[in-house]
Design an enzyme around this catalytic site. Sequence first.
Site, PDB file in Angstrom:
ATOM      1  N   THR A  76       0.873  -1.186   0.000  1.00 49.96           N
ATOM      2  CA  THR A  76       0.000   0.000   0.000  1.00 49.96           C
ATOM      3  C   THR A  76       0.909   1.234   0.000  1.00 49.96           C
ATOM      4  O   THR A  76       1.867   1.304   0.766  1.00 49.96           O
ATOM      5  CB  THR A  76      -0.938   0.039   1.231  1.00 49.96           C
ATOM      6  OG1 THR A  76      -0.177  -0.106   2.426  1.00 49.96           O
ATOM      7  CG2 THR A  76      -1.987  -1.060   1.168  1.00 49.96           C
ATOM      8  N   SER A 104       5.319  -1.258  -1.521  1.00 51.82           N
ATOM      9  CA  SER A 104       4.768  -0.572  -2.694  1.00 51.82           C
ATOM     10  C   SER A 104       5.856   0.255  -3.374  1.00 51.82           C
ATOM     11  O   SER A 104       6.709   0.834  -2.697  1.00 51.82           O
ATOM     12  CB  SER A 104       3.643   0.369  -2.247  1.00 51.82           C
ATOM     13  OG  SER A 104       3.330   1.288  -3.263  1.00 51.82           O
ATOM     14  N   GLN A 124       6.813  -4.410  -4.901  1.00 52.62           N
ATOM     15  CA  GLN A 124       5.727  -4.293  -5.890  1.00 52.62           C
ATOM     16  C   GLN A 124       6.153  -3.273  -6.931  1.00 52.62           C
ATOM     17  O   GLN A 124       6.691  -2.207  -6.595  1.00 52.62           O
ATOM     18  CB  GLN A 124       4.439  -3.844  -5.178  1.00 52.62           C
ATOM     19  CG  GLN A 124       3.268  -3.567  -6.107  1.00 52.62           C
ATOM     20  CD  GLN A 124       3.220  -2.112  -6.548  1.00 52.62           C
ATOM     21  OE1 GLN A 124       3.546  -1.210  -5.780  1.00 52.62           O
ATOM     22  NE2 GLN A 124       2.833  -1.881  -7.793  1.00 52.62           N
ATOM     23  N   TYR A 126       5.263  -1.376 -10.945  1.00 57.44           N
ATOM     24  CA  TYR A 126       4.429  -1.149 -12.124  1.00 57.44           C
ATOM     25  C   TYR A 126       5.380  -1.119 -13.301  1.00 57.44           C
ATOM     26  O   TYR A 126       6.544  -0.737 -13.159  1.00 57.44           O
ATOM     27  CB  TYR A 126       3.735   0.210 -12.044  1.00 57.44           C
ATOM     28  CG  TYR A 126       2.765   0.350 -10.903  1.00 57.44           C
ATOM     29  CD1 TYR A 126       1.498  -0.205 -10.984  1.00 57.44           C
ATOM     30  CD2 TYR A 126       3.112   1.058  -9.755  1.00 57.44           C
ATOM     31  CE1 TYR A 126       0.596  -0.073  -9.933  1.00 57.44           C
ATOM     32  CE2 TYR A 126       2.213   1.198  -8.706  1.00 57.44           C
ATOM     33  CZ  TYR A 126       0.966   0.634  -8.802  1.00 57.44           C
ATOM     34  OH  TYR A 126       0.069   0.767  -7.773  1.00 57.44           O
ATOM     35  N   THR A 152       2.198  -5.398 -10.607  1.00 59.41           N
ATOM     36  CA  THR A 152       0.763  -5.096 -10.524  1.00 59.41           C
ATOM     37  C   THR A 152       0.228  -4.821 -11.921  1.00 59.41           C
ATOM     38  O   THR A 152       0.701  -3.914 -12.602  1.00 59.41           O
ATOM     39  CB  THR A 152       0.544  -3.869  -9.606  1.00 59.41           C
ATOM     40  OG1 THR A 152       0.990  -4.211  -8.298  1.00 59.41           O
ATOM     41  CG2 THR A 152      -0.916  -3.460  -9.560  1.00 59.41           C
ATOM     42  N   LYS A 213       0.422  -9.676  -9.936  1.00 57.56           N
ATOM     43  CA  LYS A 213      -0.684  -9.323  -9.019  1.00 57.56           C
ATOM     44  C   LYS A 213      -1.833  -8.679  -9.797  1.00 57.56           C
ATOM     45  O   LYS A 213      -1.604  -7.761 -10.587  1.00 57.56           O
ATOM     46  CB  LYS A 213      -0.171  -8.341  -7.969  1.00 57.56           C
ATOM     47  CG  LYS A 213      -1.238  -7.776  -7.042  1.00 57.56           C
ATOM     48  CD  LYS A 213      -0.600  -6.969  -5.918  1.00 57.56           C
ATOM     49  CE  LYS A 213      -1.625  -6.468  -4.918  1.00 57.56           C
ATOM     50  NZ  LYS A 213      -2.066  -5.111  -5.181  1.00 57.56           N
ATOM     51  N   HIS A 237      -7.315  -5.237  -6.384  1.00 61.73           N
ATOM     52  CA  HIS A 237      -6.741  -3.987  -5.870  1.00 61.73           C
ATOM     53  C   HIS A 237      -7.614  -3.420  -4.737  1.00 61.73           C
ATOM     54  O   HIS A 237      -7.780  -2.207  -4.603  1.00 61.73           O
ATOM     55  CB  HIS A 237      -6.615  -2.959  -7.001  1.00 61.73           C
ATOM     56  CG  HIS A 237      -5.461  -2.003  -6.821  1.00 61.73           C
ATOM     57  ND1 HIS A 237      -4.249  -2.159  -7.436  1.00 61.73           N
ATOM     58  CD2 HIS A 237      -5.341  -0.854  -6.113  1.00 61.73           C
ATOM     59  CE1 HIS A 237      -3.440  -1.162  -7.113  1.00 61.73           C
ATOM     60  NE2 HIS A 237      -4.079  -0.362  -6.307  1.00 61.73           N
ATOM     61  N   ASP A 266      -5.617 -11.576  -2.053  1.00 64.00           N
ATOM     62  CA  ASP A 266      -5.960 -10.506  -1.114  1.00 64.00           C
ATOM     63  C   ASP A 266      -7.337  -9.967  -1.455  1.00 64.00           C
ATOM     64  O   ASP A 266      -7.920 -10.286  -2.494  1.00 64.00           O
ATOM     65  CB  ASP A 266      -4.896  -9.396  -1.092  1.00 64.00           C
ATOM     66  CG  ASP A 266      -4.910  -8.490  -2.326  1.00 64.00           C
ATOM     67  OD1 ASP A 266      -5.927  -8.410  -3.044  1.00 64.00           O
ATOM     68  OD2 ASP A 266      -3.882  -7.838  -2.573  1.00 64.00           O
ATOM     69  N   GLY A 267      -7.836  -9.137  -0.545  1.00 60.51           N
ATOM     70  CA  GLY A 267      -9.128  -8.471  -0.761  1.00 60.51           C
ATOM     71  C   GLY A 267     -10.138  -8.917   0.279  1.00 60.51           C
ATOM     72  O   GLY A 267     -10.638 -10.047   0.207  1.00 60.51           O
ATOM     73  N   ARG A 270     -10.191 -10.416   6.638  1.00 62.56           N
ATOM     74  CA  ARG A 270     -10.303  -9.653   7.881  1.00 62.56           C
ATOM     75  C   ARG A 270     -10.121 -10.481   9.144  1.00 62.56           C
ATOM     76  O   ARG A 270     -10.041  -9.922  10.241  1.00 62.56           O
ATOM     77  CB  ARG A 270     -11.687  -8.953   7.940  1.00 62.56           C
ATOM     78  CG  ARG A 270     -11.914  -7.976   6.798  1.00 62.56           C
ATOM     79  CD  ARG A 270     -10.986  -6.764   6.900  1.00 62.56           C
ATOM     80  NE  ARG A 270     -11.122  -5.832   5.794  1.00 62.56           N
ATOM     81  CZ  ARG A 270     -10.256  -5.737   4.765  1.00 62.56           C
ATOM     82  NH1 ARG A 270      -9.194  -6.511   4.715  1.00 62.56           N
ATOM     83  NH2 ARG A 270     -10.438  -4.852   3.808  1.00 62.56           N
ATOM     84  N   ARG A 290      -5.670  -2.805   3.730  1.00 61.34           N
ATOM     85  CA  ARG A 290      -6.146  -1.744   4.634  1.00 61.34           C
ATOM     86  C   ARG A 290      -5.921  -2.047   6.118  1.00 61.34           C
ATOM     87  O   ARG A 290      -5.560  -1.129   6.864  1.00 61.34           O
ATOM     88  CB  ARG A 290      -7.627  -1.453   4.380  1.00 61.34           C
ATOM     89  CG  ARG A 290      -7.870  -0.773   3.032  1.00 61.34           C
ATOM     90  CD  ARG A 290      -9.331  -0.454   2.840  1.00 61.34           C
ATOM     91  NE  ARG A 290      -9.630   0.037   1.506  1.00 61.34           N
ATOM     92  CZ  ARG A 290      -9.782  -0.724   0.426  1.00 61.34           C
ATOM     93  NH1 ARG A 290      -9.659  -2.045   0.521  1.00 61.34           N
ATOM     94  NH2 ARG A 290     -10.043  -0.193  -0.741  1.00 61.34           N
TER      95      ARG A 290
HETATM   96  C1  LIG Z   1      -4.409   2.915   0.468  1.00 62.83           C
HETATM   97  C2  LIG Z   1      -4.063   1.796  -0.478  1.00 62.83           C
HETATM   98  C3  LIG Z   1      -2.951   1.906  -1.298  1.00 62.83           C
HETATM   99  C4  LIG Z   1      -2.618   0.857  -2.172  1.00 62.83           C
HETATM  100  N1  LIG Z   1      -1.471   0.977  -2.923  1.00 62.83           N
HETATM  101  C5  LIG Z   1      -1.118  -0.060  -3.723  1.00 62.83           C
HETATM  102  C6  LIG Z   1       0.091   0.006  -4.472  1.00 62.83           C
HETATM  103  O1  LIG Z   1       0.845   0.970  -4.389  1.00 62.83           O
HETATM  104  N2  LIG Z   1       0.387  -1.059  -5.269  1.00 62.83           N
HETATM  105  C7  LIG Z   1      -0.417  -2.168  -5.352  1.00 62.83           C
HETATM  106  O2  LIG Z   1      -0.100  -3.103  -6.085  1.00 62.83           O
HETATM  107  N3  LIG Z   1      -1.553  -2.255  -4.640  1.00 62.83           N
HETATM  108  C8  LIG Z   1      -1.913  -1.239  -3.828  1.00 62.83           C
HETATM  109  N4  LIG Z   1      -3.067  -1.343  -3.093  1.00 62.83           N
HETATM  110  C9  LIG Z   1      -3.867  -2.606  -3.137  1.00 62.83           C
HETATM  111  C10 LIG Z   1      -3.397  -3.586  -2.053  1.00 62.83           C
HETATM  112  O3  LIG Z   1      -2.127  -4.108  -2.352  1.00 62.83           O
HETATM  113  C11 LIG Z   1      -4.344  -4.785  -1.922  1.00 62.83           C
HETATM  114  O4  LIG Z   1      -4.523  -5.375  -3.185  1.00 62.83           O
HETATM  115  C12 LIG Z   1      -5.704  -4.449  -1.301  1.00 62.83           C
HETATM  116  O5  LIG Z   1      -5.610  -3.385  -0.369  1.00 62.83           O
HETATM  117  C13 LIG Z   1      -6.248  -5.698  -0.611  1.00 62.83           C
HETATM  118  O6  LIG Z   1      -7.510  -5.485  -0.116  1.00 62.83           O
HETATM  119  P1  LIG Z   1      -7.823  -5.127   1.423  1.00 62.83           P
HETATM  120  O7  LIG Z   1      -7.474  -3.672   1.594  1.00 62.83           O
HETATM  121  O8  LIG Z   1      -9.273  -5.393   1.522  1.00 62.83           O
HETATM  122  O9  LIG Z   1      -7.000  -6.024   2.328  1.00 62.83           O
HETATM  123  C14 LIG Z   1      -3.429  -0.304  -2.231  1.00 62.83           C
HETATM  124  C15 LIG Z   1      -4.551  -0.395  -1.398  1.00 62.83           C
HETATM  125  C16 LIG Z   1      -4.876   0.628  -0.522  1.00 62.83           C
HETATM  126  C17 LIG Z   1      -6.073   0.473   0.377  1.00 62.83           C
END
Ligand SMILES: Cc1cc2nc3c(=O)[nH]c(=O)nc-3n(C[C@H](O)[C@H](O)[C@H](O)COP(=O)(O)O)c2cc1C
Length: 338
Positions: A76, A104, A124, A126, A152, A213, A237, A266-267, A270, A290
């Site tokens: 993140t 990230s 991670q 891009y 990603t 990813k 994401h 992921d996703g 909890r 999160r």
């Molecule tokens: C605030 C935030 C920033 C994120 N930044 C990235 C990122 O920079 N690169 C990336 O591949 N995924 C990013 N993600 C996605 C997360 O890696 C992940 O896929 C996702 O948060 C998982 O779901 P969850 O928040 O319900 O656990 C981000 C998610 C959030 C909430």
Amino acid sequence: MISHLDLVEEARAILPEGVFQYVATGAGVEETLTAAAPAWQQYYLRPRLPRDVTAVDTSTTLLGTKVSGPVHVAPTGFQRIVHPDGETATAKAANETGSLLVLSSRSTSSLEEVSAVAGPWWLQAYVLRDRDLTAEIVRRAAAAGAQAVVLTVHTPHVARKARSYEFDTSVGSPIIPELATRDDLGVWQAPDVTLEDIQWLAGLSGGVPVVVKGILRGDDARACIDAGAQAVWVSNHGGRQLDGAIPSAIALSEVVEAIDEEVYVDGGIRTGRDVVRALALGARAAFVGRPVVWALAVGGADGVRDLLNGFREDVEETMALTGCTSIDEIGPDLVTRS
Ligand SMILES: Cc1cc2nc3c(=O)[nH]c(=O)nc-3n(C[C@H](O)[C@H](O)[C@H](O)COP(=O)(O)O)c2cc1C
């Protein structure tokens, strides 16, 4: 472990509104975000009883690296907007709990700051419009100790978010200053990423294994592996990209069936029950996004450590209650879909 809802409320109480909304938001009208966590609950657990569960071992491996359990830190961006120690605190907590950190490429802590305190970590990435810069970042990360690169692919276009947010993008010492100091990732990111880029990244000299990813289909998973990826990661994401996209919990089985390699997910994860459900459906490991950000906001490194330890204890309890003493024993017979 602290309930996710309580953690969100604690974070909301201390974060500026614009920062809270940045972390919380989904894309579109948040259909996919809203569906993520309940989708895991469609899978009911079928405990195997009676069993001797005196000793339960949650340890496992990811691409050969030993870790203490099956739940790890998803990437993140911009963590210093929620806590001054940002990614460095998260890295320290992941290390202390034997978890894997995925950093990230929009990190607001430098590769050097993070690698100084991290245990095993992956970067991670891009594919940027500037492919030379992409290669340079991957090589720099590998030299700093990253054991894999997580590419990603679910952001070919950066989706509009549901909620308005704002934050100071000039915090910390970013890995890629252009990426971390501009909110608009689309300016830097290549909109023309294909399987050829995976092939190219996998073949980079001085590079590391590639994990893709953002995969939600079996045919795409197969194609990524054929192009040279070593593993795939089922993700939408966190509901921040294609609104209406299939929840990871529902997409997982098809991806697992399509390949023999490791699959992560992921996703909406909890609880430890969700992690066990994911493993029963064939994931090698689950990642949380999160929850880590909220825990960082509330308690810095200690907060993230408590969260990750809490997840592992919850997994351990769920394993005991379902009659599993090792991760290998978590199989498809453990769940049924409602
Ligand atoms: C605030 C935030 C920033 C994120 N930044 C990235 C990122 O920079 N690169 C990336 O591949 N995924 C990013 N993600 C996605 C997360 O890696 C992940 O896929 C996702 O948060 C998982 O779901 P969850 O928040 O319900 O656990 C981000 C998610 C959030 C909430």
